[in-house]
Design a protein around this motif. Sequence first.
Motif, mmCIF file in Angstrom:
data_model
loop_
_atom_site.group_PDB
_atom_site.id
_atom_site.type_symbol
_atom_site.label_atom_id
_atom_site.label_comp_id
_atom_site.label_asym_id
_atom_site.label_seq_id
_atom_site.Cartn_x
_atom_site.Cartn_y
_atom_site.Cartn_z
ATOM 1 N N UNK A 247 0.832 -1.204 0.000
ATOM 2 C CA UNK A 247 0.000 0.000 0.000
ATOM 3 C C UNK A 247 0.873 1.263 0.000
ATOM 4 N N UNK A 248 1.864 1.291 0.921
ATOM 5 C CA UNK A 248 2.705 2.483 1.076
ATOM 6 C C UNK A 248 3.781 2.573 -0.007
ATOM 7 N N UNK A 249 4.429 1.443 -0.291
ATOM 8 C CA UNK A 249 5.617 1.482 -1.151
ATOM 9 C C UNK A 249 5.316 1.359 -2.640
ATOM 10 N N UNK A 250 4.169 0.752 -2.988
ATOM 11 C CA UNK A 250 3.888 0.533 -4.416
ATOM 12 C C UNK A 250 2.614 1.232 -4.881
ATOM 13 N N UNK A 251 1.519 0.971 -4.162
ATOM 14 C CA UNK A 251 0.225 1.490 -4.616
ATOM 15 C C UNK A 251 0.184 3.025 -4.581
ATOM 16 N N UNK A 252 0.547 3.602 -3.446
ATOM 17 C CA UNK A 252 0.501 5.071 -3.333
ATOM 18 C C UNK A 252 1.372 5.758 -4.389
ATOM 19 N N UNK A 253 2.655 5.361 -4.531
ATOM 20 C CA UNK A 253 3.483 6.003 -5.570
ATOM 21 C C UNK A 253 2.915 5.827 -6.976
ATOM 22 N N UNK A 254 2.328 4.645 -7.238
ATOM 23 C CA UNK A 254 1.768 4.382 -8.564
ATOM 24 C C UNK A 254 0.574 5.306 -8.829
ATOM 25 N N UNK A 255 -0.282 5.439 -7.824
ATOM 26 C CA UNK A 255 -1.462 6.315 -7.952
ATOM 27 C C UNK A 255 -1.016 7.761 -8.125
ATOM 28 N N UNK A 256 -0.030 8.152 -7.353
ATOM 29 C CA UNK A 256 0.496 9.514 -7.411
ATOM 30 C C UNK A 256 1.094 9.798 -8.797
ATOM 31 N N UNK A 257 1.849 8.824 -9.292
ATOM 32 C CA UNK A 257 2.495 8.963 -10.606
ATOM 33 C C UNK A 257 1.436 9.099 -11.711
ATOM 34 N N UNK A 258 0.301 8.419 -11.533
ATOM 35 C CA UNK A 258 -0.769 8.469 -12.542
ATOM 36 C C UNK A 258 -1.646 9.709 -12.402
ATOM 37 N N UNK A 259 -1.353 10.542 -11.389
ATOM 38 C CA UNK A 259 -2.158 11.740 -11.113
ATOM 39 C C UNK A 259 -3.633 11.384 -10.923
ATOM 40 N N UNK A 260 -3.856 10.212 -10.303
ATOM 41 C CA UNK A 260 -5.241 9.789 -10.025
ATOM 42 C C UNK A 260 -5.635 10.368 -8.673
ATOM 43 N N UNK A 261 -6.003 11.656 -8.661
ATOM 44 C CA UNK A 261 -6.198 12.368 -7.395
ATOM 45 C C UNK A 261 -7.390 11.844 -6.613
ATOM 46 N N UNK A 262 -8.394 11.358 -7.308
ATOM 47 C CA UNK A 262 -9.559 10.790 -6.622
ATOM 48 C C UNK A 262 -9.175 9.547 -5.827
ATOM 49 N N UNK A 263 -8.376 8.677 -6.448
ATOM 50 C CA UNK A 263 -7.950 7.455 -5.755
ATOM 51 C C UNK A 263 -6.969 7.802 -4.633
ATOM 52 N N UNK A 264 -6.104 8.790 -4.874
ATOM 53 C CA UNK A 264 -5.184 9.230 -3.815
ATOM 54 C C UNK A 264 -5.982 9.710 -2.596
ATOM 55 N N UNK A 265 -7.013 10.509 -2.854
ATOM 56 C CA UNK A 265 -7.880 11.000 -1.777
ATOM 57 C C UNK A 265 -8.508 9.818 -1.030
ATOM 58 N N UNK A 266 -8.902 8.803 -1.776
ATOM 59 C CA UNK A 266 -9.508 7.601 -1.179
ATOM 60 C C UNK A 266 -8.519 6.882 -0.267
ATOM 61 N N UNK A 267 -7.294 6.708 -0.756
ATOM 62 C CA UNK A 267 -6.279 5.991 0.025
ATOM 63 C C UNK A 267 -5.939 6.749 1.308
ATOM 64 N N UNK A 268 -5.893 8.086 1.218
ATOM 65 C CA UNK A 268 -5.603 8.881 2.419
ATOM 66 C C UNK A 268 -6.762 8.797 3.420
ATOM 67 N N UNK A 269 -7.979 8.759 2.917
ATOM 68 C CA UNK A 269 -9.129 8.572 3.809
ATOM 69 C C UNK A 269 -9.064 7.215 4.506
ATOM 70 N N UNK A 270 -8.719 6.187 3.745
ATOM 71 C CA UNK A 270 -8.568 4.857 4.350
ATOM 72 C C UNK A 270 -7.552 4.900 5.479
ATOM 73 N N UNK A 271 -6.417 5.550 5.213
ATOM 74 C CA UNK A 271 -5.349 5.598 6.207
ATOM 75 C C UNK A 271 -5.808 6.358 7.450
ATOM 76 N N UNK A 272 -6.580 7.421 7.254
ATOM 77 C CA UNK A 272 -7.007 8.248 8.379
ATOM 78 C C UNK A 272 -8.091 7.597 9.225
ATOM 79 N N UNK A 273 -9.015 6.875 8.590
ATOM 80 C CA UNK A 273 -10.215 6.454 9.312
ATOM 81 C C UNK A 273 -10.420 4.946 9.405
ATOM 82 N N UNK A 274 -9.573 4.169 8.759
ATOM 83 C CA UNK A 274 -9.864 2.742 8.717
ATOM 84 C C UNK A 274 -8.691 1.826 9.086
ATOM 85 N N UNK A 275 -7.501 2.354 9.181
ATOM 86 C CA UNK A 275 -6.358 1.451 9.348
ATOM 87 C C UNK A 275 -5.818 1.500 10.775
ATOM 88 N N UNK A 276 -5.414 0.328 11.277
ATOM 89 C CA UNK A 276 -5.028 0.188 12.675
ATOM 90 C C UNK A 276 -3.651 -0.469 12.800
#
Length: 1309
Positions: A517-546
């Motif tokens: 998630x941190x080392x591959x998915x996030x950089x890949x999403x960022x590189x693709x400028x997929x801002x909607x998915x980036x926003x989604x991943x940050x929401x997951x990290x803030x409210x769903x991950x333990x």
Amino acid sequence: MESQLQSIFEDVVKTEVTEEAFAGRFMDSPEDERARLVSCLGAFRQYWSTLPQESHDQCVQWIVRFIHSQHSPKRIAFLYDCLATAVETSLLPPRMVCQALVSSDSLEWERTQLWALTFKLIRKIIGGVDYKGVRDLLKAVMDKIQTVPNFMSSAVVQQLLAAREVVEYILDRNACLLPAYFAVTEIRKLYPEGALSHWLLGSLISDLVDSFRPTARINSICGRCSLLPVVNNSGVICSSWKLDPSTLCFPLRGMLPYDKELSEPQTGLLRYVLEQPYSRDMVCNMLGINKELDGRGLIKGRDHLMWVLLQFISGSIQKNALADFLPVMKLFDLLYPEKECIPVPDINKPQSMHAFAITCIWIHLNRKAQNDNSKLQIPIPHSLKLQHEFLQQSLCNKSLPMTDYKIALLCNAYSTNSECFKLPMGVLVDTIDGNTSMRITLPGTNCMASGSVTPLPMNLLDSLTVHTKMSLIHSIATRVIKLARAKSSLALAPALVETYSRVLVYMEIESLGIKGFISQLLPDVFKSHAWGILHTLLEMFSYRMHHIQPHYRMQLLSHLHSLTAVPQTNQNQLHLCVESTALRLITALGNSEVQPQFTRFLNDPKTMLSAESEELNRALILTLARATHVTDFFTGSDSIQGTWCKDILQTIMNFTPHNWASHTLSCFPAPLQAFFKQNNVPQESRFNLKKNVEEEYRKWKSMTVENDIITHFSMQGSPPLFLCLLWKMLLETDHINQIGFRVLERIGARALVAHVRTFADFLVYELSTSAGGQQLNKCIEILNDMVWKYNIVTLDRLILCLAMRSHEENEAQVCYFIIHLLLLKPNDFRNRVSDFLKENAPEHWLQSDWHTKHMTYHKKYPEKLYFEGLGEQVNPPIQLHSQYLPIYFSNVCLRFLPVFDIVIHRFLELLPVSKSLETLLDHLGGLYKFHARPVTYLYNTLHYYERHLRDRTNLKRKLVHAIMSSLKDNRMPGWCLSETYLKCGMNPREDSVWIPDDTYYCKLIGRLVDTMAGKSPGPFPNCDWRFNEFPNPATHALHVTCVELMALAVPGKDVGNALLNVVLQSQPLVPRESITAWMNAIGLVITALPEPYRIVLHDRIVSVISSAVLSSETEWVGYPFQLLDFTACHRSHSEMHCSYVLALAHAVWHHSSIGQLSLIPKFLSEVLKPIVKTEFQLLYVYHLVGPFLQRFQQETTRCMLEIGVVFYEMLQAVDQHSKHLAYMDPICDFLYHIKYMFTGDSVEDRVERIICSLRPAMRLRLRFITHISKMEPAAAASTVTSVPQSSSVSSPAAPSGAGPSNTPLSVGQ
């Protein structure tokens, strides 16, 4: 050389023919003997003087060989006399002669006379050998004695005893030929614990080893094998819990005869740690390993065993040979003896997965055999026939329901068979990914997502094997990346996002999970400028991950800071999300995580800091202040110079220069206070700010060309005053025109933050000078409109800026008053909070309808992040069609929580606003129901602000009540605060404050003891620790215990004393047989509390040392080392109060952070040193501190060296005060242990003067520590103040001529 030596020595031993014929009848007169000896030595001296230095060894060896080639005892004796005289007249060095004699191959026990004569000579001359040479000779002599057989004639024993006499002389402590510490080291190498020494040495060896048992005990922590850590607690990253990875033993220093239990493998400790959830990092730390540990399972019954094996086999069988897995077949024969078929279990129950595990294993083995074209056929056993047929029939059914566990079962059975696996895995993925033709709306405008909203339930995910989970998470991640690269306008299905969050909780799939998630998915999403998915991943990290490991969180923080350099992220919603996520990451850093994580980035601290957000950098400084306070990092230091903090703080001040209000700064640790006082930043005056706003406002009113206005007020570099202007417009005209909207749009999200910052200051200055309540009400109304009506700034952003500004006294009160009114006076925010709390629960992992409730809430209270309200109000209205990024979890209430944490802290710092804080807690405290770490927040708050809250018991109670009561509907009774506290301590009673009795403290500590012992049922209700605030029951128990103790309306000193009395006074609730477990619990609790609670231990130690038992020699009865052995005395019911205090101090200090331990040198030098006058007091102090020298050496060498010097200073005081010293040898042995294991030569110059002032017997024993060792023993014993200044004593292991060393010195080479 040989011919010359031969002529010298053969000349003196040659005999006449008549002498040989009548051997034994002719006797030389003493005069003749003397003449021959003088003649021989004269000739040899002349030859020796011409011999080069490098040939000396060879020469002496030849002489020894010559002597040993003689057969006449008389000749041998004469030649030995020659050697002895040569040594005594300093012609030959004694060490060289002794070494040549012992190492001679001719020296054999069978030649009894030669043996006896040789060792008598060695005994005669060894006194002149230096102490390192004596050490080497001892080893050589014992090796030679080992050659003597166990069975032999008694007639020759008397001759052989000469060797024993040499050993006896070397080991004689009064002769002091070498430090006895050297001797025991060599002896323990030759005769380890349990090995019998050679019969010829008798009890010599065991007596010396036994004499070192007191030294070993001085260096041992009382009851160490019973002390257990709390996994994930601050102290566990220290070296206290280290084990040798090859033996699992404690890494004990020196070859001392430690107690047997200390030298054994600590499998109990390792097993206890392994049993705790999320213990992998600690196990790696304990064993010094970096590699990942294999998964573990508890074996309960055959089905469970097979379930565990299925996890391993399904995940690894494709990469390994089939033969590696065949032993499972033998297990089957052993565990499944049934002749009839095993029935098919009820697949509506999750336990059915375990019952099917053996059949699934057989299917995987068969598949492997087919793929490898193996000749080895593995037919399905008859007993598994029914289960196998059921699986095959299920596979033929193309429509698989989600109502039972059939899908999970098929996935587990066929995960290595791609053809069969496709169907069940496809159903799982399709269930959460949704039908692509079906669309649903998400909050905001123009945001659509795939239609599936119900995530896979946790009980289904739990029933999947590790291999299947990896396949599932791989499918999800692949889907996300595919959508990101395609730049799809369709958002991810809510069910997929929620399920992805749930699968990430499994630690066993970390490599594809959170690491991916941190080392591959996030950089890949960022590189693709997929801002909607980036926003989604940050929401997951803030409210769903333990329970995300800190290095992953820091990696994400670094990613977020790098986003600020990307122009595309300068849009309102994404910028808000990035800052909000970063704030959560920073404030959630654990106290023990801050230092290790930030030291990883010392070479480039910029990556961890914000280049533009003052609020984030301030939050980091507050986190740093809190962490260093709780861990006592700055103990004994008044500056940050030379620490890991310096570059971080300096970089922050370069990025975002700022000041701190005095009431906030006063809470910082002293070195941080000093830093900010030295780096004071000039602030813009209130007058200048007001003048600039007025000037800009005049320009606004006077300019007429729209483009010029927009350009002027939105231009980069122009003063960030535009929100101040909007405020004035609303104040004066109650209206903002369309140009104002265009300027806001042009300024951009990133630059607007600076405007909010200035606006916060302007507001405070304005309201500080405003007259009367009418004006104030108008101001608050306008401010409220800017947030809720015009959507110019979000509430959380505005409150954060206000809370982080630096105001003093009256202005600070005004600032907090504005916050108070903004949050409570209008109903807008209170209604949002009330409705959110009423309709939602924090247990997201148990819910299937989160999305439905989420959408209902957003429809009622839509988020407007693009100034929509202002757009609707301007004339003519502006139709906005902003493209919102998908919102799955967040809302203004949840975003406000980390800001609320900061607000509460700011209010706590300023005494006049206490009542206002109580009101805020009454109305908004319910939000803590959704806080990710409510107990940790309470713990940190009560700990950090202990000094501020000491006398504000009502506020403290209110804070605890507000946060704990917010969770009452979502937690089982008894989950946190004790029943006694809830009944007596939670209700305010001004007239009579509740003072708990001893029973209360015993029950509270007993709760922690039972939790750590794994008592079933435990003191706390069961829960799913994967989603809990804490990773395991013990960590939870420790934190809630500390919160309750700090919440008491009792001074910290009284609480600390009451905790000590739990074991120091007779308590009926404390079972005698588990006393060390109770001491362990008290050690954990006291070290986790603020200093006033801990420091009482020092008072108890002082009381014990000052007591008559230790301070008066006539009071003492018995052998001190026996009475200070707490474990043995406790078992025999013979312990004393002083040994209890010793054991409890050890338990406390063993759990202490190195910062807390750093108080010990000062305590020793300033408090104990003036008291210590007797030998018993000195031994008690040595027992007290000795076991922690190893940790001091590893973590803070400065403290170790200070302690080393204080030990000598105390010895000097005792030496001068006492007429007689009964335990000189153990004292000296301990000081030698310190030198050779810890300090080396580092304290030599500081202790030499002290050693020279001691009584002769003590000085003689300690002479090898300093330059005195260069002197003769007699001279050393008589010298008091004058010592020859020769070169430093080098390490015993160092080659000749080695210089002084500042590192511990090796004994064993």
